[in-house]
Design a protein around this motif. Structure first.
Motif, short mmCIF file in Angstrom:
data_model
loop_
_atom_site.label_atom_id
_atom_site.label_comp_id
_atom_site.label_asym_id
_atom_site.label_seq_id
_atom_site.Cartn_x
_atom_site.Cartn_y
_atom_site.Cartn_z
N PRO A 31 0.66 -0.82 0.25
CA PRO A 31 0.07 -0.37 -0.13
C PRO A 31 0.85 1.15 -0.02
O PRO A 31 1.77 1.61 0.78
N LYS A 33 -0.52 4.56 -1.20
CA LYS A 33 -1.23 5.79 -0.17
C LYS A 33 -2.58 5.44 -0.84
O LYS A 33 -3.12 5.45 -1.08
N THR A 34 -4.02 5.74 0.78
CA THR A 34 -5.10 5.88 0.34
C THR A 34 -5.49 7.31 0.81
O THR A 34 -5.04 8.02 1.45
N GLU A 41 -13.29 5.78 -1.08
CA GLU A 41 -11.30 5.85 -0.87
C GLU A 41 -11.16 5.41 -2.34
O GLU A 41 -10.81 4.71 -2.63
N ARG A 43 -7.27 3.93 -3.50
CA ARG A 43 -6.48 3.17 -3.13
C ARG A 43 -5.07 3.31 -3.56
O ARG A 43 -5.32 2.50 -4.76
N TYR A 45 -1.64 1.16 -4.48
CA TYR A 45 -0.64 0.69 -4.33
C TYR A 45 1.42 0.28 -5.47
O TYR A 45 0.83 0.83 -6.23
N GLN A 87 -16.41 -1.59 -6.15
CA GLN A 87 -15.09 -0.98 -6.17
C GLN A 87 -14.99 -0.90 -8.47
O GLN A 87 -15.34 -1.51 -9.07
#
Length: 119
Positions: A31, A33-34, A41, A43, A45, A87
């Protein structure tokens, strides 16, 4: 023999919808940044060579418009958009020694990062 054929047919119908969705629902890498926004959200990676992004709804349920876009600096954006329940994505781009920018949209609320994850 008929029972075996019927059971095999049921497995063929059920397996593609469940197994593929689970396998394609996450990004590989660590990960990075979120970014939270009103309805979900974004997300991000990162692996050594690639960046990956998904936009995840805060309240999964009814189908609604969602999108995620990930673009490496100097490259073409990868986009996934449509009417989803949980998502949009994952989308992956080659990002060795390049910054990326990402945009996520869930149900009309949008967030963008600007150029990030520069190495």
């Amino acid at each position: 023999m008929l029972a075996v054929c019927l059971a095999a047919g049921a497995l063929t119908v059920a397996a593609p919808g469940t197994g593929q969705a689970d396998a394609a629902s996450v990004c590989t890498g660590r990960p990075a940044k979120t970014v939270a926004f009103a309805t979900g959200e974004l997300r991000l990676y990162r692996t050594r060579h690639y960046a990956c992004a998904i936009a995840v709804a805060k309240a999964p349920g009814a189908r609604r418009y969602m999108s995620v876009q990930l673009q490496p600096r100097g490259g073409r954006a990868a986009v996934d958009e449509g009417r989803f329940t949980r998502q949009a994505g994952p989308v992956t781009v080659h990002a060795l020694n390049r910054c990326v920018r990402a945009t996520g949209n869930v149900g009309g609320a949008t967030v963008s990062t600007g150029w990030i994850l520069c190495r």
